[in-house]
Design an enzyme around this catalytic site. Structure first.
Site, PDB file in Angstrom:
ATOM      1  N   HIS A  43      12.439 -30.724  10.438  1.00  0.00           N
ATOM      2  CA  HIS A  43      12.872 -29.451   9.852  1.00  0.00           C
ATOM      3  C   HIS A  43      14.167 -29.055  10.543  1.00  0.00           C
ATOM      4  CE1 HIS A  43      11.282 -27.780  13.536  1.00  0.00           C
ATOM      5  NE2 HIS A  43      10.093 -28.297  13.269  1.00  0.00           N
ATOM      6  N   HIS A  46      14.610 -29.468  14.330  1.00  0.00           N
ATOM      7  CA  HIS A  46      14.975 -30.811  14.803  1.00  0.00           C
ATOM      8  C   HIS A  46      16.451 -31.105  14.502  1.00  0.00           C
ATOM      9  CE1 HIS A  46      10.570 -31.501  13.768  1.00  0.00           C
ATOM     10  NE2 HIS A  46      10.625 -31.842  15.049  1.00  0.00           N
ATOM     11  N   GLN A  70      -0.940 -37.907  22.728  1.00  0.00           N
ATOM     12  CA  GLN A  70      -0.804 -36.482  23.040  1.00  0.00           C
ATOM     13  C   GLN A  70      -1.699 -35.609  22.176  1.00  0.00           C
ATOM     14  OE1 GLN A  70       3.545 -36.599  21.967  1.00  0.00           O
ATOM     15  NE2 GLN A  70       3.158 -34.519  21.286  1.00  0.00           N
ATOM     16  N   GLN A 157      13.275 -25.040  22.257  1.00  0.00           N
ATOM     17  CA  GLN A 157      12.657 -23.963  23.047  1.00  0.00           C
ATOM     18  C   GLN A 157      11.295 -23.546  22.494  1.00  0.00           C
ATOM     19  OE1 GLN A 157      14.766 -20.174  23.911  1.00  0.00           O
ATOM     20  NE2 GLN A 157      12.689 -19.386  24.240  1.00  0.00           N
ATOM     21  N   ASP A 159       8.836 -25.296  21.999  1.00  0.00           N
ATOM     22  CA  ASP A 159       7.871 -25.925  22.905  1.00  0.00           C
ATOM     23  C   ASP A 159       8.363 -25.715  24.334  1.00  0.00           C
ATOM     24  OD1 ASP A 159       5.986 -27.190  20.966  1.00  0.00           O
ATOM     25  OD2 ASP A 159       7.832 -28.130  20.294  1.00  0.00           O
ATOM     26  N   GLN A 162       6.631 -27.580  27.105  1.00  0.00           N
ATOM     27  CA  GLN A 162       6.938 -29.017  27.049  1.00  0.00           C
ATOM     28  C   GLN A 162       8.284 -29.292  27.741  1.00  0.00           C
ATOM     29  OE1 GLN A 162       6.301 -31.870  23.663  1.00  0.00           O
ATOM     30  NE2 GLN A 162       8.361 -31.253  23.150  1.00  0.00           N
ATOM     31  N   ARG A 196       3.980 -28.231  11.712  1.00  0.00           N
ATOM     32  CA  ARG A 196       2.617 -27.836  11.329  1.00  0.00           C
ATOM     33  C   ARG A 196       2.594 -26.671  10.337  1.00  0.00           C
ATOM     34  NH1 ARG A 196       1.491 -29.717  16.876  1.00  0.00           N
ATOM     35  NH2 ARG A 196      -0.067 -31.360  16.693  1.00  0.00           N
TER      36      ARG A 196
HETATM   37  O1  PAF Z   1       7.838 -32.205  20.582  1.00  0.00           O
HETATM   38  C1  PAF Z   1       7.460 -33.263  20.041  1.00  0.00           C
HETATM   39  O2  PAF Z   1       7.649 -33.488  18.851  1.00  0.00           O
HETATM   40  C2  PAF Z   1       6.724 -34.301  20.876  1.00  0.00           C
HETATM   41  O3  PAF Z   1       5.877 -33.704  21.799  1.00  0.00           O
HETATM   42  C3  PAF Z   1       7.643 -35.320  21.552  1.00  0.00           C
HETATM   43  C4  PAF Z   1       8.547 -34.652  22.590  1.00  0.00           C
HETATM   44  C5  PAF Z   1       8.491 -36.023  20.509  1.00  0.00           C
HETATM   45  C6  PAF Z   1       6.824 -36.384  22.288  1.00  0.00           C
HETATM   46  O4  PAF Z   1       5.996 -37.082  21.405  1.00  0.00           O
END
Ligand code: PAF
Length: 290
Positions: A43, A46, A70, A157, A159, A162, A196
Site C-alpha cells: 500500500h 510501503h 513471525q 513508523q 510498526d 518493530q 490487514r
Molecule cells: O513489517 C513487515 O512487513 C515485516 O514484519 C517485515 C519487517 C517485512 C519482516 O517480515
C-alpha cells in the site's frame, strides 16, 4: 504517456544466489544500496518507503516475503494476502531496482535452527500479545540484511516497536546498516494504512477509525496541559469503547526508547494501541510532544 514509458515492472529475483549477484554488481559500481523489507500486499505506506530508498540510494531492493516464523499458531499466516502481480505493478512507478520474492524453502532450509531474539524492547506491548513474533521478525530481517548488505534499511513508523527492535538488534550485533523510519501513511479519515485493513468489512472499516481518534484525543489532552498517563489512557480507552465490538489488547503510553510505561507525559512519549475489530488485529501509534 511519458510516465507510462518511464514506469517499468521491477526485476524479480527469487533465489538467494540471484539476489547476491544483483547487489554485488551494484556494490562493485560503488552504488549505495537501500533495502525495504515487506510482506507484500503493498500500500502507499510501503511505496513511500520505496520512494525514500530510491531517493537516497541508487540501488533499491524491495523484499516481498510472508515470513511464517513471525506468525503465532493462531494468527493469520494462511489468510495473509499474497498479491505479487499487483505488488510488482504498484512498484513499477517507484522504480526499485530489484524485488526479492523468495520461497519458504529458499529462506529457511529444512534444517534451519538459528533464531535472533532481542530482549528488553521486544518484551512489552506487542511482545506480550504476540509471543515469538519479534523473534521471527528479527531472524528474517537479519537474514535479509546479510543477503543484501544494504547501506540503509527502511521501516514504517506504524510498526514503531518493530523499528525499535530492529534498531536494537543492529546496534547489538554490529550490523553496518542505517535504520530509517518513514512516517505512517494514513487514509483520508486517519486510519493507518495496513495490509490487514483489507480484512475489514465495510462496517468494521468505519469503526477502525477509532484507533486514530483515540490517538488524536491523547494529543489534544496533552496540548490542553494534561500530563497524567492514567487520565490520558482512561480517555483513550473510553473512546475506543464507544465503537461497537472492538476489543482492546492494549492502550499504552511509553518511553519511545525503552518502551516502558510512563506515569506522566513530561517528555516525548509514545502513545500506542492494539485492538481487534471483528477478529482483525490493528495497531497504531503516535508521538506525544508535551
Ligand atoms: O513489517 C513487515 O512487513 C515485516 O514484519 C517485515 C519487517 C517485512 C519482516 O517480515
Amino acid at each position: 504517456m511519458i510516465r507510462a514509458m518511464q514506469d517499468r515492472v521491477p526485476q524479480l529475483v527469487t533465489t538467494i544466489a540471484g539476489l547476491r549477484e544483483a547487489v554485488a554488481a551494484a556494490r562493485r559500481a560503488g552504488q549505495r544500496i537501500g533495502l525495504v523489507p515487506t510482506m507484500g500486499a503493498l500500500h502507499e505506506g510501503h511505496l513511500s518507503l520505496v520512494r525514500a530508498a530510491k531517493r537516497e540510494c541508487p540501488c533499491a531492493v524491495v523484499s516481498i516475503y510472508v515470513n511464517p516464523s513471525q506468525f503465532g499458531p493462531k494468527e493469520d499466516l494462511a489468510a495473509y494476502p499474497r498479491t505479487l502481480d499487483a505488488d510488482l505493478a504498484a512498484l513499477s512507478a517507484c522504480r526499485p531496482d530489484w524485488v526479492f520474492a523468495p520461497s519458504n524453502q529458499e529462506m529457511y532450509g529444512r534444517d534451519h535452527a538459528t533464531w535472533v531474539e532481542v530482549g528488553s524492547v521486544a518484551q512489552p506491548l506487542e511482545g506480550v500479545f504476540r509471543p515469538g513474533h519479534f523473534r521471527g521478525v528479527t531472524t528474517v530481517v537479519l537474514k535479509l540484511l546479510n543477503l543484501v548488505q544494504p547501506d540503509a534499511a527502511y521501516f514504517g513508523q506504524k510498526d514503531f516497536q518493530q523499528a525499535c527492535v530492529v534498531g536494537r538488534m543492529v546496534a547489538d550485533l554490529n550490523v553496518p546498516v542505517t535504520i530509517r523510519v518513514g512516517p505512517t501513511v494514513r487514509e483520508p479519515d486517519g486510519l493507518a494504512m495496513s495490509s490487514r485493513n483489507r480484512y475489514l468489512s465495510p462496517a468494521a472499516r468505519q469503526r477502525a477509525v477509532v484507533l486514530w481518534k483515540s490517538l488524536q484525543l491523547a494529543r489534544r489532552l496533552v496540548e490542553q496541559g494534561e500530563r497524567r498517563a492514567e487520565t490520558i489512557l482512561a480517555g483513550m480507552r473510553e473512546l475506543v469503547a464507544t465503537a461497537e465490538d472492538v476489543q482492546i489488547d492494549y492502550v499504552a503510553l511509553a518511553d519511545p526508547q525503552t518502551l516502558q510505561p510512563v506515569e506522566a507525559v513530561s517528555r516525548p512519549t509514545l502513545a500506542a494501541l492494539a485492538v481487534r475489530i471483528e477478529g482483525t488485529r490493528l495497531i497504531d501509534n503516535c508521538l506525544l510532544e508535551p
